[in-house]
Design a protein around this motif. Sequence first.
Motif, PDB file in Angstrom:
ATOM      1  N   SER A  18       1.189  -1.130  -0.168  1.00 53.71           N
ATOM      2  CA  SER A  18       0.140  -0.171   0.471  1.00 53.71           C
ATOM      3  C   SER A  18       0.901   1.077   0.320  1.00 53.71           C
ATOM      4  O   SER A  18       0.266   2.190   0.419  1.00 53.71           O
ATOM      5  N   GLU A  19       2.193   1.180  -0.602  1.00 51.58           N
ATOM      6  CA  GLU A  19       2.934   2.039  -0.784  1.00 51.58           C
ATOM      7  C   GLU A  19       3.316   2.483  -2.326  1.00 51.58           C
ATOM      8  O   GLU A  19       2.648   2.462  -3.209  1.00 51.58           O
ATOM      9  N   TRP A  20       3.476   3.630  -2.805  1.00 53.19           N
ATOM     10  CA  TRP A  20       3.796   4.194  -4.656  1.00 53.19           C
ATOM     11  C   TRP A  20       4.889   4.158  -5.053  1.00 53.19           C
ATOM     12  O   TRP A  20       5.803   4.081  -4.237  1.00 53.19           O
ATOM     13  N   THR A  21       4.913   3.846  -5.752  1.00 52.76           N
ATOM     14  CA  THR A  21       5.997   3.427  -6.635  1.00 52.76           C
ATOM     15  C   THR A  21       6.395   4.203  -8.272  1.00 52.76           C
ATOM     16  O   THR A  21       4.700   3.608  -8.202  1.00 52.76           O
ATOM     17  N   GLY A  22       7.047   3.700  -8.742  1.00 53.26           N
ATOM     18  CA  GLY A  22       7.660   5.319  -9.647  1.00 53.26           C
ATOM     19  C   GLY A  22       7.854   4.154 -11.072  1.00 53.26           C
ATOM     20  O   GLY A  22       7.132   4.377 -12.217  1.00 53.26           O
ATOM     21  N   ASN A  23       7.637   2.654 -10.903  1.00 51.50           N
ATOM     22  CA  ASN A  23       7.637   1.892 -11.752  1.00 51.50           C
ATOM     23  C   ASN A  23       6.623   0.825 -11.856  1.00 51.50           C
ATOM     24  O   ASN A  23       6.437   0.072 -10.888  1.00 51.50           O
ATOM     25  N   ALA A  24       6.333   0.491 -12.998  1.00 44.20           N
ATOM     26  CA  ALA A  24       5.125   0.042 -13.437  1.00 44.20           C
ATOM     27  C   ALA A  24       5.370  -1.812 -12.859  1.00 44.20           C
ATOM     28  O   ALA A  24       4.197  -2.904 -11.724  1.00 44.20           O
ATOM     29  N   LEU A  25       6.612  -1.628 -12.780  1.00 41.58           N
ATOM     30  CA  LEU A  25       7.312  -3.180 -12.949  1.00 41.58           C
ATOM     31  C   LEU A  25       6.857  -3.682 -11.127  1.00 41.58           C
ATOM     32  O   LEU A  25       7.013  -5.453 -11.193  1.00 41.58           O
ATOM     33  N   GLU A  26       7.555  -2.647 -10.289  1.00 44.29           N
ATOM     34  CA  GLU A  26       7.070  -3.150  -9.128  1.00 44.29           C
ATOM     35  C   GLU A  26       5.674  -2.531  -8.243  1.00 44.29           C
ATOM     36  O   GLU A  26       5.375  -3.371  -6.981  1.00 44.29           O
ATOM     37  N   ALA A  27       4.563  -2.736  -9.070  1.00 43.84           N
ATOM     38  CA  ALA A  27       3.187  -2.148  -8.836  1.00 43.84           C
ATOM     39  C   ALA A  27       2.270  -3.515  -8.752  1.00 43.84           C
ATOM     40  O   ALA A  27       2.562  -4.637  -8.370  1.00 43.84           O
ATOM     41  N   MET A  28       1.246  -3.446  -7.470  1.00 45.10           N
ATOM     42  CA  MET A  28       0.491  -4.515  -7.559  1.00 45.10           C
ATOM     43  C   MET A  28      -0.337  -4.351  -8.470  1.00 45.10           C
ATOM     44  O   MET A  28      -0.796  -4.148  -8.721  1.00 45.10           O
ATOM     45  N   THR A  29      -0.448  -6.438  -8.505  1.00 44.28           N
ATOM     46  CA  THR A  29      -1.620  -6.226 -10.016  1.00 44.28           C
ATOM     47  C   THR A  29      -3.066  -6.621 -10.011  1.00 44.28           C
ATOM     48  O   THR A  29      -2.921  -7.463  -8.469  1.00 44.28           O
ATOM     49  N   PHE A  30      -3.514  -7.059 -10.437  1.00 46.00           N
ATOM     50  CA  PHE A  30      -5.276  -7.352 -10.137  1.00 46.00           C
ATOM     51  C   PHE A  30      -5.847  -8.074 -11.786  1.00 46.00           C
ATOM     52  O   PHE A  30      -5.472  -7.891 -12.436  1.00 46.00           O
ATOM     53  N   PRO A  31      -6.578  -8.904 -10.939  1.00 52.02           N
ATOM     54  CA  PRO A  31      -7.120 -10.232 -12.293  1.00 52.02           C
ATOM     55  C   PRO A  31      -7.916  -9.283 -13.143  1.00 52.02           C
ATOM     56  O   PRO A  31      -8.443  -9.542 -13.624  1.00 52.02           O
ATOM     57  N   SER A  32      -8.569  -8.324 -12.108  1.00 54.14           N
ATOM     58  CA  SER A  32      -9.683  -7.232 -13.149  1.00 54.14           C
ATOM     59  C   SER A  32     -10.591  -6.369 -13.264  1.00 54.14           C
ATOM     60  O   SER A  32      -9.223  -5.570 -12.127  1.00 54.14           O
ATOM     61  N   THR A  33     -10.372  -5.333 -13.605  1.00 56.73           N
ATOM     62  CA  THR A  33     -10.908  -3.705 -13.666  1.00 56.73           C
ATOM     63  C   THR A  33     -11.026  -3.608 -12.275  1.00 56.73           C
ATOM     64  O   THR A  33     -11.202  -2.517 -11.469  1.00 56.73           O
ATOM     65  N   GLN A  34     -12.495  -4.465 -12.465  1.00 58.08           N
ATOM     66  CA  GLN A  34     -13.690  -4.757 -11.361  1.00 58.08           C
ATOM     67  C   GLN A  34     -12.785  -4.573 -10.067  1.00 58.08           C
ATOM     68  O   GLN A  34     -13.544  -3.980  -8.636  1.00 58.08           O
ATOM     69  N   ILE A  35     -11.984  -6.047 -10.076  1.00 56.90           N
ATOM     70  CA  ILE A  35     -11.544  -5.523  -8.652  1.00 56.90           C
ATOM     71  C   ILE A  35     -10.517  -4.360  -7.978  1.00 56.90           C
ATOM     72  O   ILE A  35     -10.774  -4.803  -6.871  1.00 56.90           O
TER      73      ILE A  35
END
Length: 79
Positions: A18-35
Amino acid sequence: MNILIENAESFKYLDSNSEWTGNALEAMTFPSTQIAFAAAKKEAIGKFNIVGYVAETKQLVNMDHGRGKGVETPGVTPE
């Protein structure tokens, strides 16, 4: 394509802590846009975007947007 939560003001991505990163590869991913949208609504952020990130081309695609719970200020009680 990875689905990410992007802070619409800083253009950083939410990670698994729940922190912010400027690197999209380090971001949390989700299985759908709704989630991703439901998760973003629970975060202490203002405006957010749900984006699709294509790692091969480093391309971002805006898929949705909204507003979270707002930024929490220490010592201030919400009304």
